[in-house]
Scaffold this motif. Structure first.
Motif, PDB file in Angstrom:
ATOM      1  N   LEU A 233       0.814  13.511  -9.232  1.00  0.00           N
ATOM      2  CA  LEU A 233       0.201  14.473  -8.326  1.00  0.00           C
ATOM      3  C   LEU A 233      -1.061  15.051  -8.956  1.00  0.00           C
TER       4      LEU A 233
ATOM      5  N   PHE B 176       7.584  11.918  -9.356  1.00  0.00           N
ATOM      6  CA  PHE B 176       8.011  10.534  -9.174  1.00  0.00           C
ATOM      7  C   PHE B 176       8.440   9.883 -10.480  1.00  0.00           C
ATOM      8  N   GLY B 177       9.362   8.937 -10.374  1.00  0.00           N
ATOM      9  CA  GLY B 177       9.627   8.005 -11.455  1.00  0.00           C
ATOM     10  C   GLY B 177       8.599   6.891 -11.418  1.00  0.00           C
ATOM     11  N   LYS B 178       8.682   5.981 -12.392  1.00  0.00           N
ATOM     12  CA  LYS B 178       7.706   4.891 -12.448  1.00  0.00           C
ATOM     13  C   LYS B 178       8.010   3.785 -11.451  1.00  0.00           C
ATOM     14  N   GLY B 179       9.188   3.809 -10.878  1.00  0.00           N
ATOM     15  CA  GLY B 179       9.517   2.803  -9.883  1.00  0.00           C
ATOM     16  C   GLY B 179      10.274   1.617 -10.453  1.00  0.00           C
TER      17      GLY B 179
ATOM     18  N   LYS C 175       0.814  -1.222   0.000  1.00  0.00           N
ATOM     19  CA  LYS C 175       0.000   0.000   0.000  1.00  0.00           C
ATOM     20  C   LYS C 175       0.846   1.271   0.000  1.00  0.00           C
ATOM     21  N   ALA C 176       0.933   1.909   1.153  1.00  0.00           N
ATOM     22  CA  ALA C 176       1.535   3.239   1.203  1.00  0.00           C
ATOM     23  C   ALA C 176       3.046   3.187   1.020  1.00  0.00           C
ATOM     24  N   PRO C 177       3.597   4.078   0.194  1.00  0.00           N
ATOM     25  CA  PRO C 177       5.062   4.204   0.139  1.00  0.00           C
ATOM     26  C   PRO C 177       5.592   4.650   1.498  1.00  0.00           C
TER      27      PRO C 177
ATOM     28  N   ALA D 105     -10.995   1.814   1.874  1.00  0.00           N
ATOM     29  CA  ALA D 105      -9.771   1.154   1.431  1.00  0.00           C
ATOM     30  C   ALA D 105      -9.905   0.683  -0.012  1.00  0.00           C
TER      31      ALA D 105
ATOM     32  N   LEU E 189      -3.638   7.903  -3.401  1.00  0.00           N
ATOM     33  CA  LEU E 189      -2.860   8.081  -2.186  1.00  0.00           C
ATOM     34  C   LEU E 189      -2.927   9.528  -1.722  1.00  0.00           C
TER      35      LEU E 189
ATOM     36  N   LEU F 285      10.578   3.619  -5.226  1.00  0.00           N
ATOM     37  CA  LEU F 285      10.214   4.847  -5.931  1.00  0.00           C
ATOM     38  C   LEU F 285      11.228   5.941  -5.653  1.00  0.00           C
TER      39      LEU F 285
ATOM     40  N   GLN G 254      -1.985   6.530  -8.650  1.00  0.00           N
ATOM     41  CA  GLN G 254      -1.009   5.586  -9.182  1.00  0.00           C
ATOM     42  C   GLN G 254      -1.764   4.602 -10.058  1.00  0.00           C
TER      43      GLN G 254
ATOM     44  N   PHE H 271       2.766   9.118   3.471  1.00  0.00           N
ATOM     45  CA  PHE H 271       1.600   8.665   2.740  1.00  0.00           C
ATOM     46  C   PHE H 271       0.622   7.884   3.609  1.00  0.00           C
ATOM     47  N   GLY H 272      -0.659   8.006   3.242  1.00  0.00           N
ATOM     48  CA  GLY H 272      -1.697   7.200   3.843  1.00  0.00           C
ATOM     49  C   GLY H 272      -1.753   5.837   3.181  1.00  0.00           C
ATOM     50  N   PRO H 273      -2.661   4.968   3.665  1.00  0.00           N
ATOM     51  CA  PRO H 273      -2.727   3.583   3.167  1.00  0.00           C
ATOM     52  C   PRO H 273      -3.332   3.449   1.777  1.00  0.00           C
TER      53      PRO H 273
ATOM     54  N   TYR I 196      -2.476  11.943  -4.773  1.00  0.00           N
ATOM     55  CA  TYR I 196      -1.775  11.322  -5.897  1.00  0.00           C
ATOM     56  C   TYR I 196      -2.637  10.181  -6.439  1.00  0.00           C
TER      57      TYR I 196
ATOM     58  N   GLY J 218       1.462   0.575 -14.235  1.00  0.00           N
ATOM     59  CA  GLY J 218       2.527   0.877 -15.173  1.00  0.00           C
ATOM     60  C   GLY J 218       2.970   2.327 -15.189  1.00  0.00           C
ATOM     61  N   ARG J 219       2.416   3.117 -14.287  1.00  0.00           N
ATOM     62  CA  ARG J 219       2.791   4.531 -14.234  1.00  0.00           C
ATOM     63  C   ARG J 219       3.243   4.890 -12.829  1.00  0.00           C
ATOM     64  N   GLY J 220       3.990   5.945 -12.741  1.00  0.00           N
ATOM     65  CA  GLY J 220       4.413   6.424 -11.420  1.00  0.00           C
ATOM     66  C   GLY J 220       3.292   7.155 -10.726  1.00  0.00           C
ATOM     67  N   LEU J 221       3.568   7.626  -9.536  1.00  0.00           N
ATOM     68  CA  LEU J 221       2.584   8.429  -8.815  1.00  0.00           C
ATOM     69  C   LEU J 221       2.450   9.785  -9.498  1.00  0.00           C
TER      70      LEU J 221
ATOM     71  N   PHE K 187      -5.045   3.632  -7.936  1.00  0.00           N
ATOM     72  CA  PHE K 187      -4.760   3.625  -6.498  1.00  0.00           C
ATOM     73  C   PHE K 187      -4.540   5.078  -6.093  1.00  0.00           C
TER      74      PHE K 187
END
Lengths: 112, 113
Positions: B46, A102-105, A41-43, B9, B90, A88, B38, B104-106, B36, B41-44, B88
């Motif tokens: 904003l 952010f990058g894609k990870g 879940k959360a980073p 959730a 966040l 990340l 997510q 970050f939150g869950p 954010y 296949g992509r980053g977070l 997702f």
């Protein structure tokens, strides 16, 4: 446009291996670079880097920033299955309210 | 210590339905708050940030909106969901006047069908 590129996108290693994750960036008015670990879940926050050449270390994880070449690496030694996660990289700019780009990870899988 | 909560959730919603996701922070005052998304296949990415009650900045034009009715409450809304809104979500906070680390939150996993 600001860019943060992480490589590799995914990586599979065996327990005990050492891995190096890469993050390069093109950002105007760079302030700092952050590394996060994201499991389900959360980073969760790992490191914040602001100065070149100064290694940050926490247990088996370490990271360093090169502001001249515009990249950072995250090293994990003696990997364990619990290190399996998405890592990340994010960059903070000086202006604004500290938004993260952010990058894609990198998805790391550590197999026994 | 500070904690951040998000709910629900998980959420499964039909296309065209409204959306309301909530985020609250405890143990701090006057935080910067962020939403954010997510996607696979992509980053977070904003979506919105807020530096105070009623102050919202949008980073990406879309059919989502955000509001901050109280100091430690941040809400993400939509009047009509699209399939592309799946992802997702966040929420994050940062202490004003402190270093730039965001926490970050869950998260809320949203599936639009």
């Amino acid at each position: 446009e600001d860019k943060v590129v992480q490589s590799p996108l995914s990586l599979v290693v065996h327990e005990g291996d050492t891995v190096t994750l890469n993050c390069s960036y093109e950002v105007t008015n760079f302030r700092s670079l952050l590394w996060y670990k994201q499991e389900k879940k959360a980073p969760t926050f790992l490191f914040m880097l602001t100065s070149s050449g100064i290694e940050k270390k926490s247990g088996r994880l370490s990271s360093i920033l090169d502001k001249k070449e515009l990249f950072s690496i995250l090293n994990i030694t003696a990997t364990q299955t619990g290190d399996s996660a998405i890592y990340l990289c994010a960059v903070v700019k000086r202006a604004g309210s500290y938004q993260l780009t952010f990058g894609k990870g990198t998805k790391l899988s550590v197999i026994p | 210590s500070q904690t951040i909560h998000q709910w629900p959730a998980t959420l499964v919603q039909p296309v065209g339905s409204p959306l309301s996701l909530e985020c609250t922070v405890e143990g701090t005052s006057n935080p910067n708050l962020y939403w954010y998304r997510q996607a696979a296949g992509r980053g977070l990415q904003l979506l919105f940030y807020s530096v105070g009650i009623g102050q919202i900045s949008s980073e990406v034009p879309q059919n989502l909106s955000a509001s901050r009715p109280q100091d430690r409450q941040f809400i993400l809304s939509s009047k009509k969901l699209l399939l592309s809104d799946s992802g997702f979500y966040l929420c994050a906070w940062r202490q004003q006047g402190a270093q730039e680390t965001q926490y970050f939150g869950p998260g809320t996993r949203l599936l639009v069908l």
